[in-house]
Design a protein around this motif. Structure first.
Motif, PDB file in Angstrom:
ATOM      1  N   ILE A   8       0.857  -1.188   0.000  1.00  0.00           N
ATOM      2  CA  ILE A   8       0.000   0.000   0.000  1.00  0.00           C
ATOM      3  C   ILE A   8       0.892   1.237   0.000  1.00  0.00           C
ATOM      4  O   ILE A   8       1.594   1.514   0.973  1.00  0.00           O
ATOM      5  CB  ILE A   8      -0.929   0.022   1.224  1.00  0.00           C
ATOM      6  CG1 ILE A   8      -1.852  -1.206   1.218  1.00  0.00           C
ATOM      7  CG2 ILE A   8      -1.752   1.300   1.252  1.00  0.00           C
ATOM      8  CD1 ILE A   8      -2.733  -1.319   2.454  1.00  0.00           C
ATOM      9  N   ILE A  79      -5.880   3.515  -1.157  1.00  0.00           N
ATOM     10  CA  ILE A  79      -6.422   2.719  -0.063  1.00  0.00           C
ATOM     11  C   ILE A  79      -6.931   3.651   1.035  1.00  0.00           C
ATOM     12  O   ILE A  79      -6.264   4.611   1.418  1.00  0.00           O
ATOM     13  CB  ILE A  79      -5.360   1.757   0.516  1.00  0.00           C
ATOM     14  CG1 ILE A  79      -4.926   0.746  -0.552  1.00  0.00           C
ATOM     15  CG2 ILE A  79      -5.884   1.051   1.764  1.00  0.00           C
ATOM     16  CD1 ILE A  79      -6.012  -0.191  -1.018  1.00  0.00           C
ATOM     17  N   PRO A  82      -7.787  -0.268   5.375  1.00  0.00           N
ATOM     18  CA  PRO A  82      -7.241  -1.621   5.548  1.00  0.00           C
ATOM     19  C   PRO A  82      -7.841  -2.306   6.775  1.00  0.00           C
ATOM     20  O   PRO A  82      -8.072  -1.666   7.803  1.00  0.00           O
ATOM     21  CB  PRO A  82      -5.740  -1.359   5.745  1.00  0.00           C
ATOM     22  CG  PRO A  82      -5.670   0.011   6.340  1.00  0.00           C
ATOM     23  CD  PRO A  82      -6.833   0.774   5.768  1.00  0.00           C
ATOM     24  N   ARG A  87      -7.915  -9.264   6.563  1.00  0.00           N
ATOM     25  CA  ARG A  87      -6.900  -9.330   5.503  1.00  0.00           C
ATOM     26  C   ARG A  87      -7.442  -8.776   4.190  1.00  0.00           C
ATOM     27  O   ARG A  87      -7.321  -9.378   3.117  1.00  0.00           O
ATOM     28  CB  ARG A  87      -6.407 -10.766   5.292  1.00  0.00           C
ATOM     29  CG  ARG A  87      -5.801 -11.404   6.531  1.00  0.00           C
ATOM     30  CD  ARG A  87      -4.410 -10.894   6.765  1.00  0.00           C
ATOM     31  NE  ARG A  87      -3.852 -11.365   8.034  1.00  0.00           N
ATOM     32  CZ  ARG A  87      -2.618 -11.164   8.446  1.00  0.00           C
ATOM     33  NH1 ARG A  87      -1.787 -10.477   7.683  1.00  0.00           N
ATOM     34  NH2 ARG A  87      -2.192 -11.592   9.601  1.00  0.00           N
ATOM     35  N   THR A  88      -8.052  -7.605   4.285  1.00  0.00           N
ATOM     36  CA  THR A  88      -8.544  -6.915   3.107  1.00  0.00           C
ATOM     37  C   THR A  88      -8.200  -5.425   3.227  1.00  0.00           C
ATOM     38  O   THR A  88      -7.966  -4.913   4.327  1.00  0.00           O
ATOM     39  CB  THR A  88     -10.068  -7.047   2.947  1.00  0.00           C
ATOM     40  OG1 THR A  88     -10.724  -6.503   4.106  1.00  0.00           O
ATOM     41  CG2 THR A  88     -10.474  -8.501   2.751  1.00  0.00           C
ATOM     42  N   ALA A  89      -8.196  -4.743   2.111  1.00  0.00           N
ATOM     43  CA  ALA A  89      -7.992  -3.296   2.087  1.00  0.00           C
ATOM     44  C   ALA A  89      -8.941  -2.706   1.055  1.00  0.00           C
ATOM     45  O   ALA A  89      -8.953  -3.141  -0.100  1.00  0.00           O
ATOM     46  CB  ALA A  89      -6.548  -2.959   1.742  1.00  0.00           C
ATOM     47  N   SER A  91     -10.423   0.462  -1.218  1.00  0.00           N
ATOM     48  CA  SER A  91      -9.879   1.658  -1.861  1.00  0.00           C
ATOM     49  C   SER A  91     -10.987   2.670  -2.121  1.00  0.00           C
ATOM     50  O   SER A  91     -12.181   2.386  -1.978  1.00  0.00           O
ATOM     51  CB  SER A  91      -9.193   1.280  -3.169  1.00  0.00           C
ATOM     52  OG  SER A  91     -10.153   0.810  -4.099  1.00  0.00           O
ATOM     53  N   VAL A 102       0.590  -7.797   4.161  1.00  0.00           N
ATOM     54  CA  VAL A 102       0.482  -6.439   3.672  1.00  0.00           C
ATOM     55  C   VAL A 102       1.625  -5.587   4.209  1.00  0.00           C
ATOM     56  O   VAL A 102       2.101  -5.803   5.332  1.00  0.00           O
ATOM     57  CB  VAL A 102      -0.881  -5.806   4.053  1.00  0.00           C
ATOM     58  CG1 VAL A 102      -1.006  -5.642   5.568  1.00  0.00           C
ATOM     59  CG2 VAL A 102      -1.099  -4.478   3.352  1.00  0.00           C
ATOM     60  N   ILE A 104       2.689  -1.335   4.408  1.00  0.00           N
ATOM     61  CA  ILE A 104       2.146   0.018   4.259  1.00  0.00           C
ATOM     62  C   ILE A 104       3.303   1.015   4.247  1.00  0.00           C
ATOM     63  O   ILE A 104       4.111   1.050   5.178  1.00  0.00           O
ATOM     64  CB  ILE A 104       1.171   0.346   5.405  1.00  0.00           C
ATOM     65  CG1 ILE A 104       0.026  -0.675   5.440  1.00  0.00           C
ATOM     66  CG2 ILE A 104       0.632   1.764   5.265  1.00  0.00           C
ATOM     67  CD1 ILE A 104      -0.824  -0.610   6.702  1.00  0.00           C
ATOM     68  N   SER A 249      -7.225   1.943  11.820  1.00  0.00           N
ATOM     69  CA  SER A 249      -7.095   0.603  11.245  1.00  0.00           C
ATOM     70  C   SER A 249      -7.168  -0.523  12.272  1.00  0.00           C
ATOM     71  O   SER A 249      -7.317  -1.691  11.904  1.00  0.00           O
ATOM     72  CB  SER A 249      -5.765   0.496  10.498  1.00  0.00           C
ATOM     73  OG  SER A 249      -4.672   0.624  11.418  1.00  0.00           O
TER      74      SER A 249
END
Length: 361
Positions: A8, A79, A82, A87-89, A91, A102, A104, A249
């Motif tokens: 990201i 993004i 997150p 375990r997803t992000a 946008s 991931v 960042i 987050s």
């Protein structure tokens, strides 16, 4: 579609991480870089761009060929959400990126939260937005510019702005005010502080220390000592804060910055890595300077691959000091390391050559 590794942001650490991967290919691993655009600004060349020595496109790192050559997929998106547990992000476009691991690397925000960017107020970071806004001023630079924050970056910027004013408005026109709530260049060595103060004086830059902005209206600053400043433009180079979505987050943070250990992995969420200025390293103070992010990259990529494959991680050990090549507005530079400061005729050309080499990769 899920990927093994999601990157990201196109910050300096991710750039050098992908350059390491380009030289050590892992075609069996799926990697995706999500960044708001296809290019990333190199911070080391921004003062030279402001001075007028570089064109806008010269300070950009092209991410598309870098991703192609390293086997990564580039997605131009931003993004905003997150989720380290799911375990997803998510946008801005609404796309959801699923990942195994991931990393960042999105830098910082330099404007205080209550100030929105306008034609008269520009945050210096994120630098891509600042560079675009500065380019929009081409040929119409205000006669008075105020810069908030007199760290090394703020001082370089002040000298660059003053040089640009002289080029556009003439030697006797224009003025720059530099404001800091503490002592200017407080983290610099005494030798560098003394040398740069002389250059600020020589450029006629008004330095005000021990004061802060208590109120800002378009074109009008009120300081906490009661002084008022009429200004055509305010550049916010102080007040480094984390992106709001990072604070929200769920990662363990320190003043909004995700806490990471020596391996750059999150304290609270294994498999989540944070690098560059976006991270707070536990137990040590690492200056928010691009050189550290650049050197984190190879270690970061090796740790991402090691975490994916269940192998031991290695520690990133920041150097105690580094060579600082500080631009002085005009085509001149200072060099400082270990408290020793020199100014030689060829230093600006050396800095320019190093910077161009990094951008071209």
């Amino acid at each position: 579609m899920s990927v093994d590794i999601l990157l990201i942001g196109g910050g300096h650490a991710h750039v050098t991480a992908l350059r390491w991967l380009r030289n050590h290919p892992h075609p069996e691993v799926s990697i995706r870089l999500v960044n708001p655009g296809g290019k990333a600004v190199y911070s080391g060349m921004v003062p030279g761009f402001v001075s007028g020595h570089f064109d806008r496109d010269e300070i950009d790192i092209d991410l598309a060929p870098l991703c192609r050559d390293s086997g990564a997929q580039l997605v131009e998106d931003r993004i905003c959400g997150p989720d380290p547990v799911a375990r997803t992000a998510t946008s801005d476009s609404g796309a959801v990126h699923a990942f195994g691991i991931v990393s960042i690397d999105v830098g910082i925000v330099s404007a205080p939260p209550q100030v929105s960017p306008t034609s008269r107020a520009m945050p210096v970071k994120p630098m891509a937005g600042f560079a675009d806004s500065w380019q929009g001023l081409a040929g119409s630079l205000p006669s008075h510019v105020t810069i908030i924050g007199a760290g090394l970056g703020g001082v370089e910027l002040a000298l660059a702005v003053r040089h640009a004013q002289r080029a556009q408005l003439g030697d006797l026109s224009g003025s720059v005010t530099l404001i800091d709530r503490d002592t200017p260049l407080s983290s610099a060595s005494p030798a560098l502080r003394h040398a740069l103060r002389k250059h600020l004086d020589r450029a006629g830059i008004d330095v005000r220390k021990g004061v802060s902005v208590s109120r800002f209206l378009d074109g009008h600053l009120v300081l906490n000592d009661g002084c008022e400043i009429q200004t055509g433009l305010v550049l916010w180079a102080a007040g480094a804060t984390a992106h709001d979505w990072l604070s929200a987050s769920g990662l363990e943070t320190d003043h909004g910055f995700p806490l990471v250990g020596p391996t750059l992995e999150s304290h609270s969420h294994p498999g989540v890595f944070v690098a560059g200025d976006a991270a707070a390293m536990s137990g040590m103070t690492v200056p928010k300077a691009g050189v550290y992010a650049v050197r984190q990259g190879p270690v970061l990529m090796q740790n991402l691959l090691a975490r994916l494959k269940g192998r031991p991680l290695q520690a990133f050990r920041p150097q105690a000091d580094y060579l600082k090549l500080v631009s002085l507005g005009r085509r001149a530079a200072l060099a400082e390391k270990w408290g020793l400061c020199v100014q030689l005729p060829g230093l600006w050309w050396l800095k320019s050559r190093i910077d161009r080499a990094f951008v071209q990769g």
